[in-house]
Design a protein around this motif. Structure first.
Motif, PDB file in Angstrom:
ATOM      1  N   LEU A 237       0.828  -1.205   0.000  1.00 32.11           N
ATOM      2  CA  LEU A 237       0.000   0.000   0.000  1.00 32.11           C
ATOM      3  C   LEU A 237       0.867   1.262   0.000  1.00 32.11           C
ATOM      4  O   LEU A 237       0.517   2.266  -0.631  1.00 32.11           O
ATOM      5  N   GLU A 238       1.989   1.197   0.698  1.00 31.59           N
ATOM      6  CA  GLU A 238       2.898   2.346   0.711  1.00 31.59           C
ATOM      7  C   GLU A 238       3.466   2.595  -0.687  1.00 31.59           C
ATOM      8  O   GLU A 238       3.504   3.748  -1.156  1.00 31.59           O
ATOM      9  N   GLU A 239       3.885   1.535  -1.367  1.00 32.88           N
ATOM     10  CA  GLU A 239       4.405   1.677  -2.739  1.00 32.88           C
ATOM     11  C   GLU A 239       3.321   2.174  -3.686  1.00 32.88           C
ATOM     12  O   GLU A 239       3.570   3.030  -4.533  1.00 32.88           O
ATOM     13  N   LEU A 240       2.126   1.616  -3.534  1.00 28.40           N
ATOM     14  CA  LEU A 240       1.010   2.016  -4.395  1.00 28.40           C
ATOM     15  C   LEU A 240       0.689   3.488  -4.213  1.00 28.40           C
ATOM     16  O   LEU A 240       0.472   4.223  -5.185  1.00 28.40           O
ATOM     17  N   ASN A 241       0.666   3.942  -2.967  1.00 31.98           N
ATOM     18  CA  ASN A 241       0.340   5.334  -2.671  1.00 31.98           C
ATOM     19  C   ASN A 241       1.361   6.299  -3.268  1.00 31.98           C
ATOM     20  O   ASN A 241       1.013   7.410  -3.683  1.00 31.98           O
ATOM     21  N   ASN A 242       2.631   5.871  -3.345  1.00 33.98           N
ATOM     22  CA  ASN A 242       3.708   6.755  -3.791  1.00 33.98           C
ATOM     23  C   ASN A 242       4.014   6.659  -5.282  1.00 33.98           C
ATOM     24  O   ASN A 242       4.877   7.388  -5.783  1.00 33.98           O
ATOM     25  N   CYS A 243       3.319   5.773  -6.002  1.00 38.15           N
ATOM     26  CA  CYS A 243       3.667   5.573  -7.413  1.00 38.15           C
ATOM     27  C   CYS A 243       2.702   6.284  -8.352  1.00 38.15           C
ATOM     28  O   CYS A 243       1.575   6.601  -7.985  1.00 38.15           O
ATOM     29  N   ASP A 244       3.182   6.525  -9.575  1.00 33.31           N
ATOM     30  CA  ASP A 244       2.344   7.012 -10.667  1.00 33.31           C
ATOM     31  C   ASP A 244       2.351   5.927 -11.732  1.00 33.31           C
ATOM     32  O   ASP A 244       3.348   5.743 -12.433  1.00 33.31           O
ATOM     33  N   PRO A 245       1.274   5.151 -11.881  1.00 39.96           N
ATOM     34  CA  PRO A 245       1.266   4.013 -12.810  1.00 39.96           C
ATOM     35  C   PRO A 245       1.645   4.373 -14.242  1.00 39.96           C
ATOM     36  O   PRO A 245       2.160   3.528 -14.976  1.00 39.96           O
TER      37      PRO A 245
END
Length: 315
Positions: A237-245
């Motif tokens: 969730l931390e990686e998902l929150n910080n990424c731009d797909p």
């Protein structure tokens, strides 16, 4: 799931009827004189097996490819049949299409999860605020692996249970006169045994089940709820929150996308393991083992005291 190539992207078909309704699709096709034009679709994990489109095969499968021949006819093939009929041309197109379809799948999963990340955070918060808390359960399981906390005897016994999946707890007891007589009959010994001889005979013992410890596999690393929570949920969730797909590298899309794709399943798995751990960590569940340890003269008083103290800390 079914992916159909559309230019440089993919469209997802909802079910197999969409494929069956395509104008040029043939559920059964003689491919003997056909030449491959393209591999235009990929499917896997279908609810029902689909017969192979090769007329001489027709084996059912849930994973395969959609092909179009130079005559414009479409059908579905498994990997083996596709390679046998069309050779390396099919192999190369299938590998390339599967890779692109997976990229599209994981990119879509990332975007959908990013859009709905608040729902995932709610699920995470629900786990963290559970009663008893996730942290409490995780620490108690760690304690059961530590001989300094619960004693070496309990550690070893629980480790054996976890490894075998058998939580039965037994104590030796002296066989009754009736049991010894039955044993003699079953072993075809003399049919008449004097009572005094039976009473003076060397006592025999048997293991009697006094209880069962439920869910001992909670101690295995594969079911470590602290590890599952940290690795498969919090960090993801931390990686998902910080990424731009739309801007992260393809390699990152594939690795993070797979983890995100499995998020719902990991939440369900963790909840299931948490519920089982709560059953495992109760006085009543571990009581048979405590009784067994206290009845064994070979176990030190220190080990007995440590395990009793631990059990008294449980609900």
């Amino acid at each position: 799931m079914i992916f159909i190539k559309h230019g440089d992207s993919f469209e997802r078909a909802e079910d197999w009827t969409e494929i069956q309704n395509r104008e040029n699709y043939r559920p059964k096709l003689d491919l003997q004189d056909q030449q491959l034009s393209d591999v235009f679709g990929y499917y896997e994990d279908l609810p029902e097996e689909i017969p192979c489109g090769k007329a001489s095969c027709r084996a059912g499968h849930k994973k395969g490819f959609l092909v179009i021949t130079e005559d414009g006819l479409e059908t579905n093939l498994g990997h083996v049949c596709g390679t046998n009929v069309f050779g390396i041309a099919f192999e190369n197109l299938a590998i390339d299409l599967e890779k692109k379809a997976n990229f599209h799948r994981y990119l879509t999963a990332l975007k959908e999860a990013k859009k709905n990340i608040f729902i995932h955070y709610q699920s995470k918060a629900k786990l963290e605020s559970s009663k008893p808390s996730l942290e409490w359960v995780a620490h108690k399981i760690l304690d059961l692996k530590d001989p300094k906390v619960v004693g070496r005897a309990a550690c070893q016994a629980l480790k054996r249970m976890a490894g075998s999946g058998n939580g039965k707890v037994v104590l030796p007891r002296k066989k009754t006169k009736e049991e010894m007589e039955l044993l003699n009959v079953m072993s075809q010994k003399v049919s008449e045994i004097e009572d005094e001889d039976m009473e003076s005979a060397k006592p025999q013992f048997t293991d009697e089940v006094i209880g069962v410890v439920r869910n001992p596999e909670c101690l295995l690393n594969d079911y470590d709820i602290a590890l599952i929570f940290e690795r498969d949920i919090r960090l993801v969730l931390e990686e998902l929150n910080n990424c731009d797909p739309d801007t992260i590298p393809e390699k990152k899309v594939m690795s993070l996308g797979l983890k995100v794709f499995r998020l719902t399943e990991r939440f369900q798995f963790l909840q299931d393991r948490f519920d089982k751990a709560c059953v495992f960590l109760t006085k009543e569940n571990l009581k048979p083992l405590n009784i067994q340890l206290h009845n064994k003269k070979s176990i030190s008083n220190k080990d007995k005291t440590l395990f009793s103290t631990f059990i008294n800390s449980l609900p």
